[in-house]
Write a protein that holds these residues in place. Structure first.
Motif, PDB file in Angstrom:
ATOM      1  N   ILE A 163       0.813  -1.265   0.041  1.00  0.00           N
ATOM      2  CA  ILE A 163       0.125   0.211  -0.176  1.00  0.00           C
ATOM      3  C   ILE A 163       0.722   1.499   0.456  1.00  0.00           C
ATOM      4  O   ILE A 163       2.172   1.555   0.076  1.00  0.00           O
ATOM      5  CB  ILE A 163      -1.141   0.158   1.077  1.00  0.00           C
ATOM      6  CG1 ILE A 163      -0.407  -0.044   2.845  1.00  0.00           C
ATOM      7  CG2 ILE A 163      -1.852  -1.249   1.634  1.00  0.00           C
ATOM      8  CD1 ILE A 163      -1.048   0.347   3.827  1.00  0.00           C
ATOM      9  N   TRP A 164       0.468   2.282  -0.776  1.00  0.00           N
ATOM     10  CA  TRP A 164       1.054   4.091  -0.396  1.00  0.00           C
ATOM     11  C   TRP A 164       0.612   3.861   0.805  1.00  0.00           C
ATOM     12  O   TRP A 164       0.546   3.891   2.367  1.00  0.00           O
ATOM     13  CB  TRP A 164       0.300   4.526  -1.083  1.00  0.00           C
ATOM     14  CG  TRP A 164       0.585   4.896  -2.387  1.00  0.00           C
ATOM     15  CD1 TRP A 164      -0.698   4.397  -3.752  1.00  0.00           C
ATOM     16  CD2 TRP A 164       1.617   5.324  -3.529  1.00  0.00           C
ATOM     17  NE1 TRP A 164      -0.133   4.770  -4.630  1.00  0.00           N
ATOM     18  CE2 TRP A 164       1.337   4.931  -4.214  1.00  0.00           C
ATOM     19  CE3 TRP A 164       2.307   5.966  -2.863  1.00  0.00           C
ATOM     20  CZ2 TRP A 164       1.837   5.466  -5.985  1.00  0.00           C
ATOM     21  CZ3 TRP A 164       3.248   6.081  -3.816  1.00  0.00           C
ATOM     22  CH2 TRP A 164       3.089   6.161  -4.932  1.00  0.00           C
ATOM     23  N   HIS A 165       2.674   4.181   1.331  1.00  0.00           N
ATOM     24  CA  HIS A 165       2.755   5.026   2.674  1.00  0.00           C
ATOM     25  C   HIS A 165       4.247   5.444   2.881  1.00  0.00           C
ATOM     26  O   HIS A 165       4.603   5.673   2.385  1.00  0.00           O
ATOM     27  CB  HIS A 165       2.176   3.920   3.872  1.00  0.00           C
ATOM     28  CG  HIS A 165       3.910   2.458   3.598  1.00  0.00           C
ATOM     29  ND1 HIS A 165       3.579   1.449   2.444  1.00  0.00           N
ATOM     30  CD2 HIS A 165       5.092   2.350   4.724  1.00  0.00           C
ATOM     31  CE1 HIS A 165       5.365   1.316   2.747  1.00  0.00           C
ATOM     32  NE2 HIS A 165       5.442   1.722   3.655  1.00  0.00           N
ATOM     33  N   SER A 166       4.243   6.483   4.171  1.00  0.00           N
ATOM     34  CA  SER A 166       5.085   6.560   4.323  1.00  0.00           C
ATOM     35  C   SER A 166       6.039   6.297   5.658  1.00  0.00           C
ATOM     36  O   SER A 166       4.334   6.158   7.000  1.00  0.00           O
ATOM     37  CB  SER A 166       5.077   8.498   3.775  1.00  0.00           C
ATOM     38  OG  SER A 166       4.401   9.218   5.323  1.00  0.00           O
ATOM     39  N   HIS A 167       6.700   6.795   6.744  1.00  0.00           N
ATOM     40  CA  HIS A 167       6.906   6.946   7.803  1.00  0.00           C
ATOM     41  C   HIS A 167       7.828   8.287   7.925  1.00  0.00           C
ATOM     42  O   HIS A 167       8.564   8.555   7.674  1.00  0.00           O
ATOM     43  CB  HIS A 167       8.051   5.326   7.979  1.00  0.00           C
ATOM     44  CG  HIS A 167       7.592   4.485   7.837  1.00  0.00           C
ATOM     45  ND1 HIS A 167       6.827   3.889   8.477  1.00  0.00           N
ATOM     46  CD2 HIS A 167       8.073   3.798   6.392  1.00  0.00           C
ATOM     47  CE1 HIS A 167       7.192   2.608   7.549  1.00  0.00           C
ATOM     48  NE2 HIS A 167       7.321   2.585   6.351  1.00  0.00           N
TER      49      HIS A 167
END
Length: 119
Positions: free
Chosen positions: A40-44
């Protein structure tokens, strides 16, 4: 202190997108995962994430480009950068990230695995 044999560790599991912890150093976790399909599209928000390809090929899609990684290559996704890993065939990866890193950042999804086991 024990050595870690990556091949043996990868034989211990068969599911995809579920990292296992194989070591820890200076607050960083060393994880192994098998990837297949699209994540999935995600960021940290506060952590960089390093992908090192052990076996196979991985694409990491960004909003403005795509990075393709092959065996023995690594890529560091800078903190806060939205990304989506894609593995057309099964890929074995080693991940280095701070222990505080949430698997899918602030995104909650059926693939989210924040309780990761040590093997």
């Amino acid at each position: 202190m024990e050595k870690v044999n990556l091949e043996e560790k990868f034989k211990m599991f068969h599911d995809h997108w579920h990292p296992r912890i194989v070591g820890e150093l200076n607050g960083q976790l060393v994880k192994l995962a098998k990837l297949k399909g699209e994540f999935i599209w995600h960021s940290h928000k506060d952590e960089d994430e390093m992908f090192m390809i052990i076996k196979g090929k991985l694409k990491i899609e960004f909003r403005d480009k795509m990075v393709e990684l092959s065996e023995n290559e690594l890529f560091i996704v800078p903190r806060g950068v939205e990304h989506k890993p894609i593995a057309e065939e099964e890929v074995h990866v080693m991940l280095f990230e701070p222990a505080s890193t949430k698997h899918t950042g602030e995104e909650e999804h059926e693939l989210t695995q924040n309780q990761q086991e040590r093997i």
